[in-house]
Design a protein around this motif. Structure first.
Motif, PDB file in Angstrom:
ATOM      1  N   LEU A  97      19.699   2.686 -23.471  1.00 50.52           N
ATOM      2  CA  LEU A  97      19.414   2.677 -22.039  1.00 50.52           C
ATOM      3  C   LEU A  97      20.434   3.597 -21.391  1.00 50.52           C
ATOM      4  CD1 LEU A  97      18.716  -0.324 -23.235  1.00 50.52           C
ATOM      5  CD2 LEU A  97      18.362  -0.881 -20.837  1.00 50.52           C
ATOM      6  N   PHE A  98      19.977   4.738 -20.870  1.00 48.23           N
ATOM      7  CA  PHE A  98      20.906   5.722 -20.333  1.00 48.23           C
ATOM      8  C   PHE A  98      20.630   5.958 -18.856  1.00 48.23           C
ATOM      9  CE2 PHE A  98      17.221   8.247 -21.382  1.00 48.23           C
ATOM     10  CZ  PHE A  98      17.192   9.262 -20.448  1.00 48.23           C
ATOM     11  N   GLY A  99      21.690   6.247 -18.121  1.00 52.01           N
ATOM     12  CA  GLY A  99      21.537   6.499 -16.698  1.00 52.01           C
ATOM     13  C   GLY A  99      22.857   6.908 -16.076  1.00 52.01           C
ATOM     14  N   HIS A 238      24.323   3.995 -22.335  1.00 52.51           N
ATOM     15  CA  HIS A 238      24.782   5.373 -22.481  1.00 52.51           C
ATOM     16  C   HIS A 238      24.682   6.065 -21.122  1.00 52.51           C
ATOM     17  CE1 HIS A 238      25.934   8.944 -24.478  1.00 52.51           C
ATOM     18  NE2 HIS A 238      24.753   9.514 -24.545  1.00 52.51           N
ATOM     19  N   HIS A 239      25.493   7.089 -20.941  1.00 54.74           N
ATOM     20  CA  HIS A 239      25.524   7.819 -19.673  1.00 54.74           C
ATOM     21  C   HIS A 239      24.645   9.069 -19.733  1.00 54.74           C
ATOM     22  CE1 HIS A 239      28.665   5.288 -18.065  1.00 54.74           C
ATOM     23  NE2 HIS A 239      29.414   5.498 -19.136  1.00 54.74           N
ATOM     24  N   THR A 240      24.348   9.595 -18.552  1.00 56.91           N
ATOM     25  CA  THR A 240      23.652  10.884 -18.460  1.00 56.91           C
ATOM     26  C   THR A 240      24.674  12.017 -18.509  1.00 56.91           C
ATOM     27  OG1 THR A 240      23.753  10.778 -16.050  1.00 56.91           O
ATOM     28  CG2 THR A 240      21.731   9.987 -17.098  1.00 56.91           C
ATOM     29  N   SER A 257      16.487   7.005 -32.094  1.00 53.95           N
ATOM     30  CA  SER A 257      16.271   5.728 -31.415  1.00 53.95           C
ATOM     31  C   SER A 257      14.880   5.164 -31.674  1.00 53.95           C
ATOM     32  CB  SER A 257      16.457   5.910 -29.904  1.00 53.95           C
ATOM     33  OG  SER A 257      15.432   6.742 -29.373  1.00 53.95           O
ATOM     34  N   GLY A 258      14.775   3.844 -31.523  1.00 52.22           N
ATOM     35  CA  GLY A 258      13.462   3.219 -31.507  1.00 52.22           C
ATOM     36  C   GLY A 258      12.832   3.356 -30.139  1.00 52.22           C
ATOM     37  N   ALA A 259      13.671   3.249 -29.098  1.00 57.92           N
ATOM     38  CA  ALA A 259      13.222   3.462 -27.718  1.00 57.92           C
ATOM     39  C   ALA A 259      14.335   4.170 -26.968  1.00 57.92           C
ATOM     40  CB  ALA A 259      12.880   2.138 -27.041  1.00 57.92           C
ATOM     41  N   HIS A 260      13.951   5.147 -26.172  1.00 58.87           N
ATOM     42  CA  HIS A 260      14.888   5.956 -25.377  1.00 58.87           C
ATOM     43  C   HIS A 260      14.513   5.712 -23.923  1.00 58.87           C
ATOM     44  CE1 HIS A 260      17.715   9.207 -24.718  1.00 58.87           C
ATOM     45  NE2 HIS A 260      16.818   9.970 -24.140  1.00 58.87           N
ATOM     46  N   ILE A 261      15.384   5.019 -23.180  1.00 63.93           N
ATOM     47  CA  ILE A 261      15.001   4.440 -21.891  1.00 63.93           C
ATOM     48  C   ILE A 261      15.914   4.956 -20.784  1.00 63.93           C
ATOM     49  CG2 ILE A 261      14.674   2.292 -20.610  1.00 63.93           C
ATOM     50  CD1 ILE A 261      14.542   0.925 -23.464  1.00 63.93           C
ATOM     51  N   ARG A 262      15.330   5.600 -19.789  1.00 66.29           N
ATOM     52  CA  ARG A 262      16.103   6.034 -18.621  1.00 66.29           C
ATOM     53  C   ARG A 262      16.178   4.881 -17.615  1.00 66.29           C
ATOM     54  NH1 ARG A 262      17.875  10.273 -15.421  1.00 66.29           N
ATOM     55  NH2 ARG A 262      17.320  11.881 -16.934  1.00 66.29           N
ATOM     56  N   VAL A 263      17.370   4.680 -17.072  1.00 62.87           N
ATOM     57  CA  VAL A 263      17.579   3.703 -15.997  1.00 62.87           C
ATOM     58  C   VAL A 263      17.986   4.491 -14.761  1.00 62.87           C
ATOM     59  CG1 VAL A 263      18.824   1.628 -15.282  1.00 62.87           C
ATOM     60  CG2 VAL A 263      18.375   2.035 -17.718  1.00 62.87           C
ATOM     61  N   GLN A 276      11.269   7.103 -22.340  1.00 63.67           N
ATOM     62  CA  GLN A 276      10.969   8.506 -22.630  1.00 63.67           C
ATOM     63  C   GLN A 276      10.659   8.690 -24.111  1.00 63.67           C
ATOM     64  OE1 GLN A 276      14.175  10.858 -20.986  1.00 63.67           O
ATOM     65  NE2 GLN A 276      13.448  10.530 -18.905  1.00 63.67           N
ATOM     66  N   LYS A 277      10.787   7.613 -24.866  1.00 64.53           N
ATOM     67  CA  LYS A 277      10.352   7.569 -26.263  1.00 64.53           C
ATOM     68  C   LYS A 277      10.143   6.107 -26.621  1.00 64.53           C
ATOM     69  CE  LYS A 277      11.951   8.198 -31.028  1.00 64.53           C
ATOM     70  NZ  LYS A 277      13.099   8.621 -31.880  1.00 64.53           N
TER      71      LYS A 277
END
Length: 410
Positions: A97-99, A238-240, A257-263, A276-277
């Motif tokens: 989870l990145f943002g 994780h950070h952007t 990753s299994g899932a790549h998630i923007r927050v 995003q994935k």
């Protein structure tokens, strides 16, 4: 004679050494590290297992793969992919989870962990209830009020076992991975409990080396090995990057990753989570509302939708916001033009009193205000009494003269 020359040429030729590939060098480094670790650690079996998985990731562990070959029957007998959180956190993988700072990444990860422990649906998505580990590398103190808020918002549900570690480890090394696996296997779980999820937040506290190079490559290998060896879902904060366009560092985080998630922050102060994935299904999205609870914040569901629906909604909201900004800018520009026309007309009528309507507006042209604006503002000034209009004669087409208002005018 030719054979002698050939042999002599071979003897005199410089010896050319084969240059090792990056994967080979990394595998050799892993092997050297593990020889040292085996001398220092009694649990050599676990270290050998982690070592083999690290080296397999580098591609040089085995010279043949016959032992892993599957027939069609073997393939069809495999269990389908499973989830710790349906459609969001697949088992046996890490999901990041990145943002940007302040996007509520840690709130979202804590929300995931608590829902798994409580066996509560996570914003409409079912979970596999069980125990969790939460490695918080920026200090566990920040979780106190947030956990209290989550408990209050969800009416203090009973929860499975869970442990928080205000402790960091280098997940990019076999030693760090082995320590985490050993810790997880040694947890005092209840008889009917199973470890379901491990969270790491933020990723940068659990790695060494360059984020844009080997450091990120090794971190993602380690995260994946942890998920596979323990058969759990792993969530990583994780950070952007500096521009906020994508996750920071090399693309290994997304690729493995299994899932790549923007927050991200969206309209009305809501929080958007968009995949995003998604390795095992359709990409999904959530819109959540931070709500006050027990002195901190909890997350309330606004909408659960597909990533495509989320993108369309966001585009529509962006278009509406842009249209509103354009309207505001247009309104502001019109006000400025009206003010300019007002100033021009008053200046000309003061310096050249007695001009007709056409002559007065013509004298103000080419100074930033158009004819239509000047004529409209002139009528307003006449109605306000700022300009006095005198008609020569009583007919409809009689000439009209314009004068500044005299001090004695009402």
């Amino acid at each position: 004679m030719s054979e002698v020359r050939l042999l002599r040429a071979r003897e005199e030729a410089p010896i050319r050494k084969r240059v090792a590939t990056e994967a080979e060098l990394m595998a050799r480094a892993d092997a050297h590290m593990f020889e040292k670790l085996r001398e220092e650690d009694d649990d050599a079996g676990l270290l050998d297992e982690v070592k083999r998985k690290f080296m397999q990731s580098a591609g040089d562990a085995e010279h043949d793969h016959l032992q892993y070959a599957m027939t069609d029957g073997d393939l069809m007998a495999l269990e389908p992919p499973s989830w710790v959180v349906q459609d969001w956190i697949p088992r046996g993988f890490y999901s990041d989870l990145f943002g940007e700072p302040g996007a509520k990444k840690t709130f979202a990860i804590l929300d995931l962990v608590r829902c798994v422990r409580a066996g509560l649906d996570w914003h409409g998505h079912s979970v596999e209830p069980g125990a969790t580990l939460f490695y918080q590398g920026e200090g566990a103190e920040q979780l106190v009020d947030r956990t209290r808020a989550w408990n209050s918002w969800h009416s203090d549900p009973s929860v499975a076992s869970g442990w928080t570690f205000a402790h960091t480890a280098d997940v990019g090394t076999p030693e760090g991975v082995a320590a985490i696996v050993r810790t997880a296997r040694g947890l005092p779980l209840a008889e009917d409990e199973r470890l379901q999820m491990i969270a790491f937040d933020p990723a940068v506290e659990y790695m060494s080396g360059e984020e844009n190079g080997e450091g990120m490559e090794r971190l993602t290998r380690g995260l994946r090995i942890i998920a596979q060896m323990l058969d759990v879902g792993v969530a990583v904060g994780h950070h952007t990057n500096a521009t906020g366009e994508r996750a920071r560092g090399s693309d290994h985080m997304r690729m493995r990753s299994g899932a790549h998630i923007r927050v991200e922050q969206v309209e009305l102060g809501y929080v958007g989570l968009v995949q995003q994935k998604q390795k095992n299904g359709e990409m999904r999205a959530l819109i959540l509302q931070p709500v006050e609870s027990a002195g901190s914040l909890a997350l309330h569901t606004i909408a659960s939708l597909t990533a495509a629906e989320y993108a369309a909604r966001k585009k529509s909201k962006d278009n509406a916001a842009n249209a509103e900004r354009r309207l505001e800018m247009s309104s502001s520009a019109a006000q400025k033009k009206d003010q300019l026309a007002r100033e021009l007309l008053l200046r000309v009528v003061t310096t050249r009193p007695g001009l007709g309507k056409g002559a007065l507006t013509k004298a103000c042209l080419s100074q930033g205000a158009g004819k239509d604006v000047l004529e409209r503002v002139l009528e307003v000034l006449v109605e306000e009494g700022a300009i006095r209009r005198d008609a020569k004669g009583s007919g409809a087409n009689s000439p009209q003269r314009h004068y500044p208002r005299e001090p004695s005018d009402p």
